[in-house]
Design a protein around this motif. Structure first.
Motif, mmCIF file in Angstrom:
data_model
loop_
_atom_site.group_PDB
_atom_site.id
_atom_site.type_symbol
_atom_site.label_atom_id
_atom_site.label_comp_id
_atom_site.label_asym_id
_atom_site.label_seq_id
_atom_site.Cartn_x
_atom_site.Cartn_y
_atom_site.Cartn_z
ATOM 1 N N GLU A 1 1.074 -1.139 0.740
ATOM 2 C CA GLU A 1 0.007 0.135 -0.435
ATOM 3 C C GLU A 1 0.762 1.124 -0.058
ATOM 4 O OE1 GLU A 1 -3.380 0.524 0.417
ATOM 5 O OE2 GLU A 1 -3.473 -2.238 0.220
ATOM 6 N N ARG A 2 1.011 1.822 -0.914
ATOM 7 C CA ARG A 2 1.721 2.986 -1.333
ATOM 8 C C ARG A 2 0.680 4.065 -1.507
ATOM 9 N NH1 ARG A 2 5.060 0.628 1.362
ATOM 10 N NH2 ARG A 2 6.610 0.008 1.270
ATOM 11 N N ILE A 3 1.169 5.483 -1.924
ATOM 12 C CA ILE A 3 0.303 6.585 -2.757
ATOM 13 C C ILE A 3 -0.557 5.984 -3.794
ATOM 14 C CG2 ILE A 3 0.471 9.024 -3.493
ATOM 15 C CD1 ILE A 3 2.532 9.237 -1.525
ATOM 16 N N VAL A 4 0.706 5.617 -4.600
ATOM 17 C CA VAL A 4 -0.278 4.578 -6.076
ATOM 18 C C VAL A 4 -1.287 3.813 -5.710
ATOM 19 C CG1 VAL A 4 0.435 3.754 -7.993
ATOM 20 C CG2 VAL A 4 1.869 5.641 -7.346
ATOM 21 N N THR A 5 -1.203 2.933 -4.726
ATOM 22 C CA THR A 5 -2.134 1.909 -4.615
ATOM 23 C C THR A 5 -2.927 1.801 -3.677
ATOM 24 O OG1 THR A 5 -0.502 0.825 -3.555
ATOM 25 C CG2 THR A 5 -0.307 0.631 -6.689
ATOM 26 N N ASN A 6 -2.636 2.957 -2.956
ATOM 27 C CA ASN A 6 -3.576 2.755 -1.532
ATOM 28 C C ASN A 6 -5.471 2.396 -1.784
ATOM 29 O OD1 ASN A 6 -4.396 3.249 1.298
ATOM 30 N ND2 ASN A 6 -4.133 4.854 1.145
ATOM 31 N N LYS B 1 -9.037 6.354 -13.134
ATOM 32 C CA LYS B 1 -9.447 7.730 -13.305
ATOM 33 C C LYS B 1 -7.891 7.358 -12.131
ATOM 34 C CE LYS B 1 -11.832 11.078 -14.136
ATOM 35 N NZ LYS B 1 -12.596 12.156 -14.083
ATOM 36 N N MET B 2 -8.083 7.269 -11.173
ATOM 37 C CA MET B 2 -7.396 7.751 -9.519
ATOM 38 C C MET B 2 -6.209 6.854 -9.854
ATOM 39 S SD MET B 2 -8.615 6.602 -5.719
ATOM 40 C CE MET B 2 -8.662 5.466 -5.700
ATOM 41 N N PHE B 3 -5.734 5.962 -10.361
ATOM 42 C CA PHE B 3 -4.828 5.246 -10.732
ATOM 43 C C PHE B 3 -3.713 5.944 -11.371
ATOM 44 C CE2 PHE B 3 -2.323 2.233 -12.501
ATOM 45 C CZ PHE B 3 -1.383 1.184 -12.281
ATOM 46 N N TRP B 4 -4.483 6.609 -12.589
ATOM 47 C CA TRP B 4 -3.560 6.925 -13.311
ATOM 48 C C TRP B 4 -2.993 7.704 -13.658
ATOM 49 C CZ3 TRP B 4 -0.335 3.451 -16.417
ATOM 50 C CH2 TRP B 4 -0.788 2.565 -16.799
ATOM 51 N N SER B 5 -3.695 8.979 -12.270
ATOM 52 C CA SER B 5 -2.840 10.480 -12.317
ATOM 53 C C SER B 5 -2.289 10.193 -11.344
ATOM 54 C CB SER B 5 -4.791 11.214 -11.535
ATOM 55 O OG SER B 5 -5.258 10.261 -11.304
ATOM 56 N N ARG B 6 -2.901 8.711 -9.994
ATOM 57 C CA ARG B 6 -1.285 9.185 -8.990
ATOM 58 C C ARG B 6 -0.175 8.844 -9.406
ATOM 59 N NH1 ARG B 6 -4.165 5.464 -4.494
ATOM 60 N NH2 ARG B 6 -5.596 6.582 -3.389
ATOM 61 N N LEU B 7 -0.695 7.262 -10.553
ATOM 62 C CA LEU B 7 1.140 6.768 -10.601
ATOM 63 C C LEU B 7 1.375 7.957 -11.546
ATOM 64 C CD1 LEU B 7 2.745 5.035 -11.623
ATOM 65 C CD2 LEU B 7 1.412 4.147 -12.677
ATOM 66 N N VAL B 8 0.859 8.666 -12.935
ATOM 67 C CA VAL B 8 1.942 9.510 -13.123
ATOM 68 C C VAL B 8 2.212 11.475 -12.565
ATOM 69 C CG1 VAL B 8 1.335 11.306 -14.956
ATOM 70 C CG2 VAL B 8 0.268 9.316 -15.788
ATOM 71 N N GLY C 1 1.592 -13.778 -9.810
ATOM 72 C CA GLY C 1 2.541 -13.521 -9.207
ATOM 73 C C GLY C 1 4.853 -12.951 -10.185
ATOM 74 N N ASP C 2 3.978 -12.406 -10.501
ATOM 75 C CA ASP C 2 4.956 -11.826 -11.805
ATOM 76 C C ASP C 2 4.788 -10.132 -11.338
ATOM 77 O OD1 ASP C 2 6.692 -13.505 -12.943
ATOM 78 O OD2 ASP C 2 5.315 -13.942 -13.917
ATOM 79 N N PRO C 3 5.865 -9.312 -11.720
ATOM 80 C CA PRO C 3 5.528 -7.828 -10.961
ATOM 81 C C PRO C 3 4.348 -7.439 -11.797
ATOM 82 C CG PRO C 3 7.550 -8.411 -10.935
ATOM 83 C CD PRO C 3 7.372 -9.091 -11.588
ATOM 84 N N LEU C 4 3.539 -6.330 -11.668
ATOM 85 C CA LEU C 4 2.852 -5.785 -12.112
ATOM 86 C C LEU C 4 3.097 -4.135 -12.759
ATOM 87 C CD1 LEU C 4 0.519 -5.067 -14.142
ATOM 88 C CD2 LEU C 4 -1.114 -4.812 -12.051
ATOM 89 N N LEU C 5 3.385 -3.578 -11.502
ATOM 90 C CA LEU C 5 3.563 -2.068 -11.136
ATOM 91 C C LEU C 5 4.879 -2.264 -10.522
ATOM 92 C CD1 LEU C 5 2.894 0.757 -11.504
ATOM 93 C CD2 LEU C 5 1.689 0.152 -9.054
#
Length: 246
Positions: free
Chosen positions: A162-167, A232-239, A195-199
């Motif tokens: 759980e981080r800013i991007v994934t919370n 929208k929330m996920f991509w805006s947080r990530l960018v 089982g592999d990295p996504l983000l």
């Protein structure tokens, strides 16, 4: 925040055969229209360069790149940057755009690469970023061969940190495939897929970096993903994370 978004466009050339006769048709498509709309609605200024305009419009100096907070590369192979027309046809010496991106991140700019058939190593190895300057910059180790994992049965990612991007993202929607890579030892894996990295997020020099292994739009990014309530929330947080100065 100002973002330079590059890629996510293609031309489809079709042959229609009807008995003895045949004809051709061509259409142009862009895959990130909805994503870019979402980011703009969040107040992020986007300069979009589709794949076929990179030769003419991608910045040729580091100073030009520094007018942006982050660069996003999505489904565009390294050849589009490296096979410069002036060099390919006239043997002229040209700046290496990937070297410029590397310097941009080292000096505090952000870089996000989004998955696709021409991201990371890509289909038949054609994206080929493993053998470029960006291999040092990205927070992941790239495969040396075709890195696609096709999942026609669908697969649901899982948040592992759980981080800013994934919370508070909740349950992820279905995906239909992704690019396979491994995180570098100092990188942060926030979500996994089969089982592999996504983000994966990381740092290079003074800049933030991130890799998203699947697509921002169909086909790997399913309709369920594009219509996800947190899209929208996920991509805006990530960018915003990638482009944030520290």
């Amino acid at each position: 925040m100002k973002i330079l978004f590059v890629g996510e466009s293609w031309v489809i050339h079709m042959i229609h055969t009807k008995g003895f006769d045949s004809f051709t048709s061509t259409k142009y498509e862009e895959g990130a229209t909805y994503l870019l709309q979402c980011l703009r609605e969040e107040g992020i200024a986007i300069t979009y360069i589709p794949s076929h305009e990179v030769q003419l419009r991608f910045p040729s100096t580091l100073e030009e790149l520094k007018s942006f907070d982050a660069i996003v590369l999505s489904d565009i192979g390294s050849n589009t940057f490296l096979l410069r027309n002036a060099t390919f046809y006239d043997m002229k010496v040209e700046p290496n755009p990937l070297e410029l991106i590397k310097a941009f991140v080292r000096q505090g700019g952000g870089l996000l690469m989004i998955g696709g058939y021409l991201s990371f190593t890509g289909i038949d190895g054609k994206a080929n970023y493993k053998n470029t300057s960006l291999a040092d910059v990205l927070p992941v180790e790239l495969m040396g061969t075709d890195d696609r994992v096709e999942m026609p049965q669908g697969v649901y990612p899982e948040t592992v940190k759980e981080r800013i991007v994934t919370n508070d993202l909740g349950k992820w929607p279905l995906f239909l495939g992704y690019n396979k890579f491994t995180p570098k030892k100092d990188a942060d894996v926030l979500a996994t897929i089969a089982g592999d990295p996504l983000l994966v997020t990381g740092r290079y020099g003074e800049g933030n970096t991130a890799c998203f292994a699947s697509d921002c739009a169909p086909h790997w990014g399913s309709k369920e993903f594009v219509t996800w309530k947190n899209y929208k929330m996920f991509w805006s947080r990530l960018v915003q994370f990638v482009g944030k100065k520290r």
